[in-house]
Structure formats: structure tokens, C-alpha cells
Design a protein around this motif. Structure first.
Motif, PDB file in Angstrom:
ATOM      1  N   GLU A 118     -91.562  27.142 -40.051  1.00 51.50           N
ATOM      2  CA  GLU A 118     -91.480  27.239 -41.630  1.00 51.50           C
ATOM      3  C   GLU A 118     -92.939  27.419 -42.125  1.00 51.50           C
ATOM      4  O   GLU A 118     -93.836  27.499 -41.394  1.00 51.50           O
ATOM      5  CB  GLU A 118     -91.400  25.658 -41.890  1.00 51.50           C
ATOM      6  N   ALA A 152     -87.885  27.025 -44.529  1.00 50.41           N
ATOM      7  CA  ALA A 152     -87.396  26.903 -43.193  1.00 50.41           C
ATOM      8  C   ALA A 152     -86.478  27.957 -42.741  1.00 50.41           C
ATOM      9  O   ALA A 152     -85.531  28.208 -43.381  1.00 50.41           O
ATOM     10  CB  ALA A 152     -87.149  25.467 -42.767  1.00 50.41           C
ATOM     11  N   ASN A 161     -88.667  20.409 -41.906  1.00 49.33           N
ATOM     12  CA  ASN A 161     -87.715  20.505 -42.779  1.00 49.33           C
ATOM     13  C   ASN A 161     -86.607  19.354 -42.689  1.00 49.33           C
ATOM     14  O   ASN A 161     -86.444  18.742 -43.960  1.00 49.33           O
ATOM     15  CB  ASN A 161     -86.845  21.867 -42.825  1.00 49.33           C
TER      16      ASN A 161
END
Length: 258
Positions: A118, A152, A161
Motif C-alpha cells: 500500500e 492498497a 488496509n
């Protein structure tokens, strides 16, 4: 090793990973990573991400078979020293397209980083961040007031996430998650699921009074003014999994975890 398989061994500095590496070095043949066409990584998820980032930095993306000697090991196979050749022969491949983050700081410096899990924007002080969010050039949130926000990949959707109440994405979904972190305004906005061809741009509305950092996996850029995030299809990464521990099966099971 059978065929033209040339293995390099990478191990986390932890005591358990180093002991496992010593055992494997005594049992199998290894080559320097410069000569290898496959990597065996010993450690946890964080070390696997470190290994993949090191290959991105070298522009030499080799398939990686990870064995868990860390804590969670979501992206890893079980640690078993026996029959390694057979496991590699039978391993299933999974291709990961990383995110590319391009951040411009308040001083005008442009910094590009890759992220496998992410990209996160996070407030640097006690004051909330104020962000403008645009999707493919169109402003979708004129002002997001929050502790932060993240983008993400499916492979990373069960990490930070998920902790931020974001959705778990199937690996073959061709989607990315846009998830706020402790949003204050708009109060009812809980994020979005977007096609992975989407380009997301964040603009920090008050970068001096309310400074924001951008983090691509573990790499941080402080005091950003704008951040653009998109999938980078020019740098695919390959993970190898035992057939009985495929990553897509793990992600499916995670959706039913309580």
C-alpha cells in the motif's frame, strides 16, 4: 537442483531465520543473487517485502519462494527444510503488479517509490490532515479531513488496509482499495474500490500547518504537497506458493475470519 534452476538464499537477521539458513546452506546448492534465477527468502512478511523491494531497486525481478520464520507469514509458505526441490517444482506462481507513488514535497522535490502492499498518506502532527482527492484527473473529494488515507493492492488488502476497515480484495479482482484512516469529514465516507487502471492524486490542502507524510510500504517521504498513485505494470513481481497454501485461498478464508 534440477534443470537450470539457480537458487539464491536470503534470510532475515533474526536468530530463527539465520539458523534455518545455515541448515539449508548445508543441504542444497546456492549461488549469489547476481547469478540466480530464483530466490528463497526466510523470514516474515516484512522481510519478504524487503526482498522484493531490493529486486525492484536492482531492476532484476526474480521469482521468490518465501518460508515463514516470522510472526504472521501471510505471504509466506510453511518452513520445511525437506524436499525443497520438489516444492519449487510444484509451486504455483502469482504475479504482483506494484503501485508506483510519485510524491512532490513542499520544497519542490519529486520522489518516486514502489509499493507492493500500500501507499499511505499520514498526518505528521496532532492536527488532522486536509486532503483533496482526485480520480483520473477529476476531483471526487474536495476536502477529506482525516488521520490519513491509503491505496492498497489486492495482495496488500489484508494488511494495513484491513486494519483501517478497508475491504479484502480477491487477487484476480483487478481492483485497488482507497481507504480512509480515521476520517472526520465526510463522516459517512468509508472508502472506494476502484479499477486498477485508475490514477489517484492527493493534494495536501494545508501542507505547512498540517504536514503530511507519504509512505510506500516502509519508505517514507515527509512534508508532501501532492502524491500520485497508480499501478506500475512495467515491474511485475512473481511470488511462488505451495499448491496447498496458495495466496488466493488464504485471502478467501480471511474474509470469513472472526
Amino acid at each position: 537442483m534440477t534443470g537450470d534452476r539457480r537458487l539464491a538464499l536470503a534470510a532475515s537477521p533474526t536468530e530463527a531465520a539465520q539458523a534455518a539458513a545455515t541448515e539449508l546452506r548445508a543441504r542444497y546448492e546456492w549461488v549469489p543473487i547476481e547469478q540466480a534465477n530464483m530466490v528463497v527468502a526466510l523470514g516474515g512478511d516484512g522481510f519478504l517485502l524487503h526482498t522484493l523491494h531490493a529486486m525492484l531497486d536492482r531492476h532484476r525481478n526474480l521469482p521468490v519462494f518465501g518460508m515463514n520464520l516470522g510472526t504472521v507469514g501471510f505471504l509466506m509458505n510453511d518452513w520445511r527444510p525437506d524436499f525443497l526441490e520438489n516444492r519449487l517444482e510444484r509451486a504455483k506462481t502469482f504475479s504482483v503488479a506494484p503501485l508506483r507513488m510519485e510524491a512532490v514535497t513542499v520544497d519542490g522535490e519529486t520522489i518516486a517509490c514502489a509499493a507492493i502492499n500500500e501507499v499511505s498518506l499520514l498526518r505528521e502532527t496532532r492536527q488532522t490532515a486536509r486532503l483533496e482527492v482526485a480520480v483520473d484527473g477529476s476531483i471526487v473529494l474536495p476536502e477529506l479531513v482525516c488521520d490519513g488515507v491509503l491505496v492498497a493492492t489486492p495482495a496488500g488488502s489484508t494488511a494495513y488496509n484491513l486494519s483501517a476497515q478497508g475491504p479484502i480484495l480477491p487477487l484476480d479482482s483487478s481492483m485497488i482499495a482507497l481507504t480512509p484512516i480515521s476520517p472526520f469529514r465526510p463522516r459517512r465516507w468509508r472508502g472506494a474500490i476502484l479499477p486498477d487502471r485508475t490514477r489517484i492524486t492527493f493534494r495536501v490542502l494545508d501542507p505547512v500547518k498540517r504536514p503530511v507524510s507519504a509512505v510506500a510500504d516502509q519508505r517514507e517521504v515527509r512534508d508532501v504537497a501532492t502524491v500520485e498513485v497508480a499501478i506500475d505494470r512495467s515491474n511485475p513481481l512473481t511470488l511462488l506458493f505451495d499448491p496447498e497454501h496458495a495466496l488466493d485461498d488464504r485471502i478467501t478464508r480471511e474474509q470469513f475470519a472472526i
